[in-house]
Design a protein around this motif. Structure first.
Motif, short mmCIF file in Angstrom:
data_model
loop_
_atom_site.label_atom_id
_atom_site.label_comp_id
_atom_site.label_asym_id
_atom_site.label_seq_id
_atom_site.Cartn_x
_atom_site.Cartn_y
_atom_site.Cartn_z
N HIS A 1 0.83 -1.21 0.00
CA HIS A 1 0.00 0.00 0.00
C HIS A 1 0.86 1.27 0.00
O HIS A 1 0.41 2.32 0.46
N LEU A 2 2.07 1.15 -0.50
CA LEU A 2 2.97 2.31 -0.51
C LEU A 2 2.56 3.37 -1.53
O LEU A 2 3.12 4.46 -1.53
N ASN A 3 1.57 3.06 -2.37
CA ASN A 3 1.01 4.10 -3.24
C ASN A 3 0.27 5.16 -2.44
O ASN A 3 -0.08 6.22 -2.98
N GLN A 4 0.06 4.90 -1.13
CA GLN A 4 -0.57 5.89 -0.26
C GLN A 4 0.44 6.63 0.62
O GLN A 4 0.06 7.44 1.46
N ALA A 5 1.71 6.34 0.43
CA ALA A 5 2.74 6.95 1.30
C ALA A 5 2.72 8.46 1.23
O ALA A 5 2.94 9.14 2.25
N ASP A 6 2.46 9.02 0.06
CA ASP A 6 2.45 10.48 -0.08
C ASP A 6 1.31 11.14 0.70
O ASP A 6 1.36 12.35 0.96
N SER B 1 8.75 -10.02 4.99
CA SER B 1 10.07 -10.28 4.41
C SER B 1 10.97 -9.06 4.54
O SER B 1 10.51 -7.93 4.72
N LYS B 2 12.26 -9.31 4.43
CA LYS B 2 13.22 -8.21 4.45
C LYS B 2 12.97 -7.25 3.29
O LYS B 2 13.10 -6.04 3.44
N SER B 3 12.59 -7.78 2.14
CA SER B 3 12.31 -6.91 0.99
C SER B 3 11.12 -6.01 1.26
O SER B 3 11.09 -4.86 0.79
N ALA B 4 10.13 -6.51 2.01
CA ALA B 4 8.98 -5.67 2.36
C ALA B 4 9.40 -4.54 3.28
O ALA B 4 8.97 -3.38 3.11
N ILE B 5 10.25 -4.85 4.26
CA ILE B 5 10.76 -3.81 5.16
C ILE B 5 11.62 -2.82 4.38
O ILE B 5 11.52 -1.60 4.59
N ASP B 6 12.44 -3.33 3.49
CA ASP B 6 13.28 -2.45 2.66
C ASP B 6 12.43 -1.50 1.83
O ASP B 6 12.80 -0.33 1.62
N ALA B 7 11.29 -1.99 1.34
CA ALA B 7 10.41 -1.14 0.54
C ALA B 7 9.84 0.00 1.37
O ALA B 7 9.74 1.15 0.89
N VAL B 8 9.47 -0.28 2.61
CA VAL B 8 8.98 0.77 3.50
C VAL B 8 10.09 1.77 3.80
O VAL B 8 9.88 2.99 3.79
N GLN B 9 11.29 1.25 4.03
CA GLN B 9 12.43 2.14 4.29
C GLN B 9 12.74 3.02 3.08
O GLN B 9 13.08 4.20 3.22
N ALA B 10 12.61 2.46 1.88
CA ALA B 10 12.86 3.25 0.67
C ALA B 10 11.82 4.35 0.50
O ALA B 10 12.13 5.46 0.06
N ALA B 11 10.57 4.04 0.88
CA ALA B 11 9.49 5.02 0.73
C ALA B 11 9.55 6.12 1.79
O ALA B 11 9.19 7.27 1.51
N PHE B 12 10.00 5.78 3.00
CA PHE B 12 9.93 6.73 4.11
C PHE B 12 11.30 7.10 4.68
O PHE B 12 11.37 7.95 5.58
N GLY B 13 12.37 6.49 4.19
CA GLY B 13 13.67 6.69 4.80
C GLY B 13 14.15 8.13 4.84
O GLY B 13 14.86 8.53 5.77
N LYS B 14 13.76 8.92 3.87
CA LYS B 14 14.18 10.32 3.81
C LYS B 14 13.10 11.28 4.28
O LYS B 14 13.28 12.50 4.23
#
Length: 231
Positions: free
Chosen positions: A151-156, A174-187
């Protein structure tokens, strides 16, 4: 504890129940506490009381009421089988609508002084994230929310402060799922992402084998610090 079940009205004249727990002083900021898949069971009610003792007005809505009101399951094989069936049949958009009603109700209560946050575990972690995007909460805390990466299309849409807790050895996420959240919100300035080493999914729940006292205590303290600063 000063706690009771209350009715939460919907937009179409129906109502569902939520467990309300008040702080010792009777007033405080609000938390909509969102259940795991086992319902608003004894553990979730205890967590609601825990945050109430920390000074918050806590409302734990019955997310599964459209399927069966009052789901209250144990963490055994039979309870888990039922719980996953409720999860499979959950209508996420309707659940977010219901949680929005809970947020609005809590915000209008005379006992609530300050902002209103969402805080959820497991399925509730995903729903807390969706509340941050859609329900107008002032802050959100998401414990090992499975499916957030889908649901990262709602991150904005998430403009409030948000705190993510993830388990490094989560066998559901999964680690890839966590990585995806970190990529979307890390900055993002409004986001904090914490990953706990050597623990599994459900580390906050003392009734599950995956419970980890140290990680649970650290995450609880971090959640309180986060909420104390932003509400």
């Amino acid at each position: 504890m000063n706690s009771r079940w209350i009715d939460i009205d919907t937009n179409n004249g129906n109502a569902f129940r939520g467990y309300l727990s008040l702080p010792p002083k009777g007033t405080g900021p609000g938390i909509v506490l969102i259940q795991e898949i086992w319902g608003v069971n004894g553990h979730i009610r205890a967590v609601a009381d825990q945050y109430a003792l920390d000074g918050y007005v806590v409302l734990a809505p019955d997310v599964f009421w459209r399927q069966k009101p009052g789901v209250d399951l144990q963490y055994d094989e039979a309870g888990s089988t039922q719980a996953f069936a409720y999860l499979k049949n959950l209508d996420l958009p309707l659940a977010v609508q219901d949680l929005t009603q809970a947020v609005n109700m809590l915000r209008g209560m005379p006992e609530v002084s300050g902002g209103v946050a969402s805080l959820g575990f497991c399925m509730g972690g995903l729903l807390s994230y969706l509340c941050a995007a859609n329900a107008g909460v002032d802050a959100a805390v998401c414990y090992y929310g499975g499916g957030i990466d889908g649901h990262l299309n709602q991150a904005d849409k998430v403009t409030c402060p948000i705190l993510f807790h993830f388990a490094e050895k989560d066998h559901f996420i999964s680690k890839s799922a966590i990585d995806a959240v970190q990529a979307a919100f890390g900055k993002a300035r409004n986001a904090v992402i914490e990953t706990y080493p050597d623990v599994d999914h459900g580390f906050n729940c003392w009734e599950r084998p995956s419970y980890n006292q140290k990680a649970s205590a650290v995450a609880h303290g971090m959640s309180l610090s986060f909420l104390g600063k932003v509400l």
